[in-house]
Design an enzyme around this catalytic site. Structure first.
Site, PDB file in Angstrom:
ATOM      1  N   ILE A 156      41.695  40.396  48.298  1.00  0.00           N
ATOM      2  CA  ILE A 156      40.320  40.205  48.783  1.00  0.00           C
ATOM      3  C   ILE A 156      40.302  39.236  49.969  1.00  0.00           C
ATOM      4  O   ILE A 156      39.648  39.495  50.986  1.00  0.00           O
ATOM      5  CB  ILE A 156      39.413  39.695  47.639  1.00  0.00           C
ATOM      6  N   ARG A 232      35.610  32.868  41.061  1.00  0.00           N
ATOM      7  CA  ARG A 232      35.081  32.635  39.721  1.00  0.00           C
ATOM      8  C   ARG A 232      34.370  31.291  39.742  1.00  0.00           C
ATOM      9  O   ARG A 232      34.819  30.355  40.425  1.00  0.00           O
ATOM     10  CB  ARG A 232      36.191  32.603  38.667  1.00  0.00           C
ATOM     11  N   GLU A 261      27.968  31.246  33.937  1.00  0.00           N
ATOM     12  CA  GLU A 261      27.105  32.405  34.147  1.00  0.00           C
ATOM     13  C   GLU A 261      26.937  33.217  32.868  1.00  0.00           C
ATOM     14  O   GLU A 261      27.859  33.260  32.056  1.00  0.00           O
ATOM     15  CB  GLU A 261      27.665  33.292  35.276  1.00  0.00           C
ATOM     16  N   HIS A 279      26.826  37.738  40.368  1.00  0.00           N
ATOM     17  CA  HIS A 279      28.176  38.320  40.206  1.00  0.00           C
ATOM     18  C   HIS A 279      28.178  39.816  40.567  1.00  0.00           C
ATOM     19  O   HIS A 279      28.517  40.660  39.742  1.00  0.00           O
ATOM     20  CB  HIS A 279      28.682  38.112  38.777  1.00  0.00           C
ATOM     21  N   GLY A 281      29.793  40.998  43.429  1.00  0.00           N
ATOM     22  CA  GLY A 281      30.795  41.210  44.481  1.00  0.00           C
ATOM     23  C   GLY A 281      31.277  42.648  44.586  1.00  0.00           C
ATOM     24  O   GLY A 281      31.358  43.213  45.668  1.00  0.00           O
TER      25      GLY A 281
HETATM   26  P1  NAP Z   1      45.019  38.663  44.343  1.00  0.00           P
HETATM   27  O1  NAP Z   1      45.332  39.808  45.229  1.00  0.00           O
HETATM   28  O2  NAP Z   1      45.918  38.368  43.203  1.00  0.00           O
HETATM   29  O3  NAP Z   1      44.928  37.360  45.287  1.00  0.00           O
HETATM   30  C1  NAP Z   1      44.748  36.085  44.786  1.00  0.00           C
HETATM   31  C2  NAP Z   1      45.256  35.091  45.826  1.00  0.00           C
HETATM   32  O4  NAP Z   1      45.011  33.771  45.340  1.00  0.00           O
HETATM   33  C3  NAP Z   1      46.752  35.196  46.113  1.00  0.00           C
HETATM   34  O5  NAP Z   1      46.987  35.118  47.483  1.00  0.00           O
HETATM   35  C4  NAP Z   1      47.334  33.991  45.405  1.00  0.00           C
HETATM   36  O6  NAP Z   1      48.457  33.466  46.077  1.00  0.00           O
HETATM   37  C5  NAP Z   1      46.185  33.014  45.528  1.00  0.00           C
HETATM   38  N1  NAP Z   1      46.297  31.932  44.562  1.00  0.00           N
HETATM   39  C6  NAP Z   1      46.931  31.915  43.358  1.00  0.00           C
HETATM   40  N2  NAP Z   1      46.889  30.685  42.824  1.00  0.00           N
HETATM   41  C7  NAP Z   1      46.233  29.908  43.712  1.00  0.00           C
HETATM   42  C8  NAP Z   1      45.914  28.545  43.745  1.00  0.00           C
HETATM   43  N3  NAP Z   1      46.280  27.727  42.754  1.00  0.00           N
HETATM   44  N4  NAP Z   1      45.244  28.073  44.805  1.00  0.00           N
HETATM   45  C9  NAP Z   1      44.886  28.889  45.828  1.00  0.00           C
HETATM   46  N5  NAP Z   1      45.192  30.187  45.867  1.00  0.00           N
HETATM   47  C10 NAP Z   1      45.853  30.707  44.819  1.00  0.00           C
HETATM   48  O7  NAP Z   1      43.578  38.794  43.725  1.00  0.00           O
HETATM   49  P2  NAP Z   1      42.274  39.455  44.383  1.00  0.00           P
HETATM   50  O8  NAP Z   1      42.181  40.872  44.001  1.00  0.00           O
HETATM   51  O9  NAP Z   1      42.225  39.098  45.816  1.00  0.00           O
HETATM   52  O10 NAP Z   1      41.121  38.715  43.564  1.00  0.00           O
HETATM   53  C11 NAP Z   1      40.979  37.325  43.624  1.00  0.00           C
HETATM   54  C12 NAP Z   1      39.960  36.877  42.608  1.00  0.00           C
HETATM   55  O11 NAP Z   1      38.672  37.267  43.033  1.00  0.00           O
HETATM   56  C13 NAP Z   1      40.103  37.518  41.222  1.00  0.00           C
HETATM   57  O12 NAP Z   1      41.061  36.834  40.450  1.00  0.00           O
HETATM   58  C14 NAP Z   1      38.707  37.398  40.651  1.00  0.00           C
HETATM   59  O13 NAP Z   1      38.585  36.222  39.902  1.00  0.00           O
HETATM   60  C15 NAP Z   1      37.814  37.318  41.883  1.00  0.00           C
HETATM   61  N6  NAP Z   1      36.946  38.492  41.994  1.00  0.00           N
HETATM   62  C16 NAP Z   1      35.592  38.328  42.005  1.00  0.00           C
HETATM   63  C17 NAP Z   1      34.756  39.427  42.128  1.00  0.00           C
HETATM   64  C18 NAP Z   1      33.258  39.269  42.169  1.00  0.00           C
HETATM   65  O14 NAP Z   1      32.550  40.221  41.840  1.00  0.00           O
HETATM   66  N7  NAP Z   1      32.720  38.144  42.573  1.00  0.00           N
HETATM   67  C19 NAP Z   1      35.293  40.715  42.197  1.00  0.00           C
HETATM   68  C20 NAP Z   1      36.676  40.842  42.190  1.00  0.00           C
HETATM   69  C21 NAP Z   1      37.505  39.737  42.081  1.00  0.00           C
HETATM   70  P3  NAP Z   1      49.946  34.001  45.758  1.00  0.00           P
HETATM   71  O15 NAP Z   1      49.976  35.398  46.254  1.00  0.00           O
HETATM   72  O16 NAP Z   1      50.823  33.087  46.548  1.00  0.00           O
HETATM   73  O17 NAP Z   1      50.102  33.891  44.269  1.00  0.00           O
END
Ligand code: NAP
Length: 322
Positions: A156, A232, A261, A279, A281
């Site tokens: 994302i 989150r 939430e 929520h 997104g």
């Molecule tokens: P993703 O592809 O796994 O990306 C997560 C990123 O966060 C990775 O680059 C990871 O780095 C990084 N990360 C891990 N630990 C971290 C830390 N301690 N500090 C800072 N960055 C860190 O996941 P995604 O699909 O992009 O989704 C991310 C999050 O968005 C989900 O986990 C979910 O909670 C949230 N989300 C929200 C909605 C909504 O409706 N609001 C919808 C979908 C998802 P590395 O690659 O180096 O591990």
């Protein structure tokens, strides 16, 4: 052929249930915790897959499902799953990160624009008849001239960075590891905040990111800074945010997620410098549909069942929708 037995622990659209039932022997997890536990004690031994949404899957839960092979989740975030314990047992995890990234990124950029250009209050200004009386509306801020820090440059975060680049924003990111991208990396979120005008949060919720955005990070971002949280709720210390807003230490924030939430603190609800969304997104018809399909498809693929797309309930449902 006997159908694989799967546990339905997801609130999915009705048609998805029909599909799951067409391909699997489906056991619906009772919602009430005591009933769920008794149910798993009785049936857990034969469950090979889980269709998941928010149900908490911890080591004790996994202990009741010794034959489990795959978890197919309707969400991107896996903060409800003990990922380490799951992987340690050799259980596969599939999620919908790749499906929802575009719409979540669209929402993040929409929120960033809404909070910096004050669109929601400007709309109220027109509707309430203040424009002819009070004249020009106050000026907003330009995201095209901002340095934006992405906290978690994953699926994302990268989709957001791509969009912001088109807007002309300067970019930087923080995360546990440097990526091979041409965006400056910060190994400290406080330093990122100090150098940026806006932080967009797109990291998973883990013990390392719980309250990652605390009073010191907000202070570093400064009184002209903005935060967009599409990750989150607990990634931000909500009380620290409320305190910072009360003493004008932040210009504004756009929040799609909240610490407890759907409960949202009154102090946030009252504050017109904030944009608050429930929520949503990934909440488009197209993406939610594709997410539900993926839950079924991932399970079907794992068990070698021919793709649900041909001659199935889904086709019939699609036809009736046309
Ligand atoms: P993703 O592809 O796994 O990306 C997560 C990123 O966060 C990775 O680059 C990871 O780095 C990084 N990360 C891990 N630990 C971290 C830390 N301690 N500090 C800072 N960055 C860190 O996941 P995604 O699909 O992009 O989704 C991310 C999050 O968005 C989900 O986990 C979910 O909670 C949230 N989300 C929200 C909605 C909504 O409706 N609001 C919808 C979908 C998802 P590395 O690659 O180096 O591990």
């Amino acid at each position: 052929m006997t159908k694989p037995i799967i546990l339905n622990a997801a609130e999915l659209p009705e048609w998805t249930h029909a599909e799951l039932n067409a391909f699997f022997s489906v056991l619906d997890l009772p919602r009430e915790p005591a009933a769920a536990s008794a149910f798993l004690k009785e049936h857990g031994g034969k469950i090979r897959g889980i269709a998941l949404r928010k149900t908490k899957i911890d080591a004790a839960f996994l202990d009741m499902l010794p034959a489990l092979e795959i978890i197919s989740s309707y969400s991107a975030g896996l903060d409800n799953v003990d990922v380490e314990a799951t992987r340690a047992r050799g259980i596969r995890i599939e999620n919908t990160s790749h499906i929802l990234a575009e719409d979540v990124a669209n929402a993040a950029v929409g929120l960033a624009l809404a909070v910096t250009r004050d669109f929601v209050n400007a709309d109220a200004y027109v509707r309430s008849g203040q424009w002819p009386v009070q004249g020009h509306y106050r000026l907003g801020r330009s995201i095209s001239r901002m340095k934006v820090g992405v906290v978690g440059l994953g699926t994302i975060g990268s989709a957001i960075a791509k969009r912001l680049r088109a807007f002309g924003s300067e970019l930087a990111y923080f995360g546990p590891s440097r990526k091979s991208v041409d965006i400056p990396y910060y190994d400290d979120v406080g330093r990122l905040a100090r150098d940026c005008d806006m932080l967009i949060l797109t990291c998973p919720l883990t013990s390392a990111t719980h309250h990652l955005i605390d009073a010191s990070v907000i202070e570093a971002l400064g009184p002209d800074g903005f935060i967009v949280n599409i990750a989150r709720g607990p990634v931000i210390d909500e009380q620290a945010l409320i305190a910072a807003l009360a003493s004008d230490k932040l210009a504004g924030a756009a929040l799609d997620v909240f610490e407890h939430e759907p409960a949202v603190p009154e102090a946030l609800i009252r504050d017109r410098r904030l944009i608050l969304t429930p929520h949503i997104g990934s909440g488009t018809e197209e993406t939610r549909r594709a997410m539900a399909e993926n839950v079924v498809d991932a399970l079907a693929k794992h068990f070698g069942i021919e793709g649900p797309r041909s001659g199935t309930v889904r086709d019939a449902e699609l036809e009736s929708a046309n």
